[in-house]
Scaffold this motif. Sequence first.
Motif, PDB file in Angstrom:
ATOM      1  N   GLU A 232       8.720  -9.468   4.891  1.00  0.00           N
ATOM      2  CA  GLU A 232       8.212 -10.242   6.053  1.00  0.00           C
ATOM      3  C   GLU A 232       6.623  -9.926   6.527  1.00  0.00           C
ATOM      4  O   GLU A 232       6.141 -11.063   6.726  1.00  0.00           O
ATOM      5  CB  GLU A 232       9.212  -9.753   7.267  1.00  0.00           C
ATOM      6  CG  GLU A 232      10.354 -10.245   7.267  1.00  0.00           C
ATOM      7  CD  GLU A 232      11.397  -9.468   8.425  1.00  0.00           C
ATOM      8  OE1 GLU A 232      12.376 -10.020   8.379  1.00  0.00           O
ATOM      9  OE2 GLU A 232      10.919  -8.656   9.003  1.00  0.00           O
ATOM     10  N   ALA A 233       6.016  -8.890   6.216  1.00  0.00           N
ATOM     11  CA  ALA A 233       4.796  -8.773   6.642  1.00  0.00           C
ATOM     12  C   ALA A 233       3.886  -9.347   5.678  1.00  0.00           C
ATOM     13  O   ALA A 233       2.940 -10.173   5.929  1.00  0.00           O
ATOM     14  CB  ALA A 233       4.404  -7.267   6.534  1.00  0.00           C
ATOM     15  N   LEU A 234       4.281  -9.453   4.216  1.00  0.00           N
ATOM     16  CA  LEU A 234       3.487 -10.229   3.335  1.00  0.00           C
ATOM     17  C   LEU A 234       3.722 -11.591   3.417  1.00  0.00           C
ATOM     18  O   LEU A 234       2.890 -12.241   2.711  1.00  0.00           O
ATOM     19  CB  LEU A 234       4.041  -9.413   1.944  1.00  0.00           C
ATOM     20  CG  LEU A 234       3.940  -8.098   1.642  1.00  0.00           C
ATOM     21  CD1 LEU A 234       4.376  -7.784   0.242  1.00  0.00           C
ATOM     22  CD2 LEU A 234       2.524  -7.648   1.927  1.00  0.00           C
ATOM     23  N   ALA A 235       4.762 -12.158   4.162  1.00  0.00           N
ATOM     24  CA  ALA A 235       4.829 -13.564   4.254  1.00  0.00           C
ATOM     25  C   ALA A 235       4.317 -14.263   5.324  1.00  0.00           C
ATOM     26  O   ALA A 235       4.235 -15.265   5.453  1.00  0.00           O
ATOM     27  CB  ALA A 235       6.367 -13.781   4.246  1.00  0.00           C
ATOM     28  N   VAL A 236       3.608 -13.492   6.361  1.00  0.00           N
ATOM     29  CA  VAL A 236       3.053 -13.921   7.384  1.00  0.00           C
ATOM     30  C   VAL A 236       1.574 -14.797   7.168  1.00  0.00           C
ATOM     31  O   VAL A 236       0.769 -13.958   6.524  1.00  0.00           O
ATOM     32  CB  VAL A 236       2.616 -12.668   8.325  1.00  0.00           C
ATOM     33  CG1 VAL A 236       2.039 -13.469   9.756  1.00  0.00           C
ATOM     34  CG2 VAL A 236       3.991 -12.069   9.118  1.00  0.00           C
ATOM     35  N   LEU A 237       1.567 -16.048   7.637  1.00  0.00           N
ATOM     36  CA  LEU A 237       0.475 -16.513   7.320  1.00  0.00           C
ATOM     37  C   LEU A 237      -0.432 -16.474   8.803  1.00  0.00           C
ATOM     38  O   LEU A 237      -0.067 -16.344   9.817  1.00  0.00           O
ATOM     39  CB  LEU A 237       0.700 -18.093   7.081  1.00  0.00           C
ATOM     40  CG  LEU A 237       1.726 -18.581   6.089  1.00  0.00           C
ATOM     41  CD1 LEU A 237       2.011 -20.029   6.091  1.00  0.00           C
ATOM     42  CD2 LEU A 237       1.367 -17.958   4.648  1.00  0.00           C
ATOM     43  N   TRP A 238      -1.912 -16.994   8.392  1.00  0.00           N
ATOM     44  CA  TRP A 238      -2.645 -16.793   9.569  1.00  0.00           C
ATOM     45  C   TRP A 238      -2.410 -17.764  10.704  1.00  0.00           C
ATOM     46  O   TRP A 238      -2.610 -17.732  11.874  1.00  0.00           O
ATOM     47  CB  TRP A 238      -4.157 -17.103   9.229  1.00  0.00           C
ATOM     48  CG  TRP A 238      -4.883 -15.906   8.403  1.00  0.00           C
ATOM     49  CD1 TRP A 238      -5.155 -15.532   7.259  1.00  0.00           C
ATOM     50  CD2 TRP A 238      -5.172 -14.759   9.104  1.00  0.00           C
ATOM     51  NE1 TRP A 238      -5.852 -14.480   6.973  1.00  0.00           N
ATOM     52  CE2 TRP A 238      -5.707 -13.835   8.239  1.00  0.00           C
ATOM     53  CE3 TRP A 238      -5.227 -14.426  10.865  1.00  0.00           C
ATOM     54  CZ2 TRP A 238      -6.273 -12.519   8.634  1.00  0.00           C
ATOM     55  CZ3 TRP A 238      -5.760 -13.153  11.077  1.00  0.00           C
ATOM     56  CH2 TRP A 238      -6.167 -12.166   9.931  1.00  0.00           C
ATOM     57  N   SER A 239      -1.781 -18.941  10.182  1.00  0.00           N
ATOM     58  CA  SER A 239      -1.482 -20.047  11.349  1.00  0.00           C
ATOM     59  C   SER A 239      -0.085 -19.698  12.162  1.00  0.00           C
ATOM     60  O   SER A 239       0.092 -19.911  13.338  1.00  0.00           O
ATOM     61  CB  SER A 239      -0.945 -21.215  10.546  1.00  0.00           C
ATOM     62  OG  SER A 239       0.403 -20.869   9.750  1.00  0.00           O
ATOM     63  N   GLN A 240       0.468 -18.136  11.743  1.00  0.00           N
ATOM     64  CA  GLN A 240       1.479 -17.945  12.543  1.00  0.00           C
ATOM     65  C   GLN A 240       1.124 -16.851  13.586  1.00  0.00           C
ATOM     66  O   GLN A 240       1.767 -16.128  14.369  1.00  0.00           O
ATOM     67  CB  GLN A 240       2.606 -17.113  11.645  1.00  0.00           C
ATOM     68  CG  GLN A 240       3.334 -18.486  10.830  1.00  0.00           C
ATOM     69  CD  GLN A 240       4.580 -17.576   9.861  1.00  0.00           C
ATOM     70  OE1 GLN A 240       4.068 -16.981   9.233  1.00  0.00           O
ATOM     71  NE2 GLN A 240       5.325 -18.065  10.152  1.00  0.00           N
ATOM     72  N   VAL A 241      -0.329 -16.582  13.495  1.00  0.00           N
ATOM     73  CA  VAL A 241      -0.787 -15.398  14.500  1.00  0.00           C
ATOM     74  C   VAL A 241      -1.526 -16.132  15.513  1.00  0.00           C
ATOM     75  O   VAL A 241      -2.353 -16.910  15.465  1.00  0.00           O
ATOM     76  CB  VAL A 241      -1.858 -14.462  13.817  1.00  0.00           C
ATOM     77  CG1 VAL A 241      -2.363 -13.341  14.748  1.00  0.00           C
ATOM     78  CG2 VAL A 241      -0.963 -13.741  12.571  1.00  0.00           C
ATOM     79  N   ASP A 242      -1.137 -15.770  16.713  1.00  0.00           N
ATOM     80  CA  ASP A 242      -2.044 -16.056  18.087  1.00  0.00           C
ATOM     81  C   ASP A 242      -2.677 -14.895  18.640  1.00  0.00           C
ATOM     82  O   ASP A 242      -2.211 -14.295  19.421  1.00  0.00           O
ATOM     83  CB  ASP A 242      -1.120 -17.106  18.996  1.00  0.00           C
ATOM     84  CG  ASP A 242      -2.049 -17.568  19.947  1.00  0.00           C
ATOM     85  OD1 ASP A 242      -3.104 -16.931  20.458  1.00  0.00           O
ATOM     86  OD2 ASP A 242      -1.591 -18.511  20.775  1.00  0.00           O
ATOM     87  N   LEU A 243      -4.078 -14.614  18.204  1.00  0.00           N
ATOM     88  CA  LEU A 243      -4.601 -13.650  18.675  1.00  0.00           C
ATOM     89  C   LEU A 243      -4.971 -13.602  20.247  1.00  0.00           C
ATOM     90  O   LEU A 243      -4.967 -12.484  20.746  1.00  0.00           O
ATOM     91  CB  LEU A 243      -5.751 -13.164  17.944  1.00  0.00           C
ATOM     92  CG  LEU A 243      -5.588 -12.800  16.505  1.00  0.00           C
ATOM     93  CD1 LEU A 243      -7.044 -12.754  15.543  1.00  0.00           C
ATOM     94  CD2 LEU A 243      -4.757 -11.669  16.332  1.00  0.00           C
ATOM     95  N   GLU A 244      -5.114 -14.982  20.764  1.00  0.00           N
ATOM     96  CA  GLU A 244      -5.484 -14.868  22.073  1.00  0.00           C
ATOM     97  C   GLU A 244      -4.257 -14.506  22.893  1.00  0.00           C
ATOM     98  O   GLU A 244      -4.195 -13.933  23.937  1.00  0.00           O
ATOM     99  CB  GLU A 244      -5.903 -16.286  22.484  1.00  0.00           C
ATOM    100  CG  GLU A 244      -7.193 -16.763  21.716  1.00  0.00           C
ATOM    101  CD  GLU A 244      -8.379 -15.910  22.202  1.00  0.00           C
ATOM    102  OE1 GLU A 244      -8.233 -15.377  23.086  1.00  0.00           O
ATOM    103  OE2 GLU A 244      -9.086 -15.352  21.314  1.00  0.00           O
ATOM    104  N   ALA A 245      -3.247 -15.232  22.464  1.00  0.00           N
ATOM    105  CA  ALA A 245      -1.873 -14.650  23.130  1.00  0.00           C
ATOM    106  C   ALA A 245      -1.216 -13.453  22.790  1.00  0.00           C
ATOM    107  O   ALA A 245      -0.414 -12.901  23.366  1.00  0.00           O
ATOM    108  CB  ALA A 245      -0.786 -15.995  23.002  1.00  0.00           C
ATOM    109  N   GLY A 246      -1.616 -12.999  21.682  1.00  0.00           N
ATOM    110  CA  GLY A 246      -1.300 -11.651  21.051  1.00  0.00           C
ATOM    111  C   GLY A 246       0.040 -11.553  20.563  1.00  0.00           C
ATOM    112  O   GLY A 246       0.900 -10.530  20.884  1.00  0.00           O
ATOM    113  N   THR A 247       0.582 -12.539  19.817  1.00  0.00           N
ATOM    114  CA  THR A 247       1.730 -12.795  19.414  1.00  0.00           C
ATOM    115  C   THR A 247       1.638 -13.060  17.797  1.00  0.00           C
ATOM    116  O   THR A 247       0.583 -13.734  17.187  1.00  0.00           O
ATOM    117  CB  THR A 247       2.604 -14.015  20.020  1.00  0.00           C
ATOM    118  OG1 THR A 247       1.701 -15.081  19.938  1.00  0.00           O
ATOM    119  CG2 THR A 247       2.651 -13.828  21.503  1.00  0.00           C
ATOM    120  N   VAL A 248       2.753 -13.005  17.178  1.00  0.00           N
ATOM    121  CA  VAL A 248       2.762 -13.294  15.659  1.00  0.00           C
ATOM    122  C   VAL A 248       4.392 -13.551  15.530  1.00  0.00           C
ATOM    123  O   VAL A 248       5.301 -13.184  16.175  1.00  0.00           O
ATOM    124  CB  VAL A 248       2.589 -11.970  14.758  1.00  0.00           C
ATOM    125  CG1 VAL A 248       3.699 -10.967  15.055  1.00  0.00           C
ATOM    126  CG2 VAL A 248       2.754 -12.554  13.359  1.00  0.00           C
TER     127      VAL A 248
END
Length: 476
Positions: A232-248
């Motif tokens: 699952e960690a290797l499948a995460v794309l940058w589009s799925q991360v919101d660093l402002e909201a602090g979510t993945v």
Amino acid sequence: MAKPPLPIGSWGEISTWVVQTDTKGKPVKYKSQAKFRDHDGHVRQVSKYGKTKTAAERALQQKLQDRAKTNQSGELTAMHKISHLLDLWEKRFERLVTDGKRSPTSLETYRRAIKNHVRPALGELRIGEATTPRIDTVLTKIKTTAGASTAKTCRAIISGTMKLAVRYGAISVNPVREADTIEAPPKQPPRALTTEEVQLLRKSLAADDYAHQADLPDLTTFMLATGVRIGEALAVLWSQVDLEAGTVEITHTIARLKGEGLIRKTTKSKAGQRLLHLPNWAIATLRTRQTAGIRLDDPIFADTLGGYRDPSNTRRALRTALSPIGNTARRDLGLSLRALRRQTGMTRRQVAETLRWPQTRIELVETGRIKVDHDMVATLVASYGIGLEHHHPLLAQIHDATQPAESDKLAWIRSHALRKTTATALDQAGHTARQIADQLGQAKVSITQDIYMGRQAANPAAARALEDAFEDPELP
């Protein structure tokens, strides 16, 4: 009294006659024919030709047998071979995978078990011959030779195929139902890293050049922060991360399928699709990985070419990094052993096959990344035709290399221990089992409790509650 109808999938008497002769009146072509009752209940004429009477009859017999096997509308008989039943069950599972109801990796696992264990043991038996004692014997043998985990997989497959046979009318009771359950203690009971071990782990990875080359420090940090599986960690794309909201957002996993290579597929269950909040130290780690050239459809933890990483290779790299070089003496011993192996002209694979060791163990020994003892080294050099008792310089190196090292505390850690650590930390912080299961992406809370949460024996609150409940002020 009326003649009873032919049973479904059977045929009547075969008739054969001459249909063509040559100029001299010699038969050159025969026709064989029989009535066949199809699986829709209709009786039809089936025929076949041959140059001789025997050839025509044999050809018809084969055609009738094939028709009995393949022209089915949901029925089997107890006389069908289990190998045929396994084919039907596998095709049904393939349809479930196509419909998105089963995982393609599960199909790969079942195919391996069928090929290596189930079909060799039961394939040539008739469905009606698959009795509970016979299946029990087969499963016991598989457990002995291949382990409890493989035996459980085979039991699930056999049970599924026999359930299919019951549904199609070949048998009335699933014989696996009464077979003995397969129980075995886990090889490694649930164990989470302590706070000190987490600090030692991160410090060790940060100081290891090999770990940096394999991009493991940040990956380990991300897994500790989320509790996700390595795929699952290797499948995460940058589009799925919101660093402002602090979510993945976790929606997919990476898997390797035979004939297809690496694929990014949806998680095994709906519970695996989840939105997770990141701790500040994980957000800081991800911010440092962002560069101007990163595209939103790139994986966060990509390979050297920017594509998806293989989970198996990443696990192997993590195992190697979690066995850091303990000390200079251990490294020097490894170099000496590598030189001796090369003098014999043997490869690591050849040594591993000779000793029946995992090939990675040879690599870890030669790179000084595993704690060795006298017996291990003696066994290894014996495969090179060397007697350790006559090799005094090597004996001196062994004495120094067997001394304890701080890094030995990390040797037990595997990627799943990171999930257990996350689960246990949340448990100790007061989160419910349901909340922790949701974090890990597990549908069943029982699995989370039994496997991933390192339970603590001490519970002071229980003593206080019992004291308040049963205290008697009149007792001294």
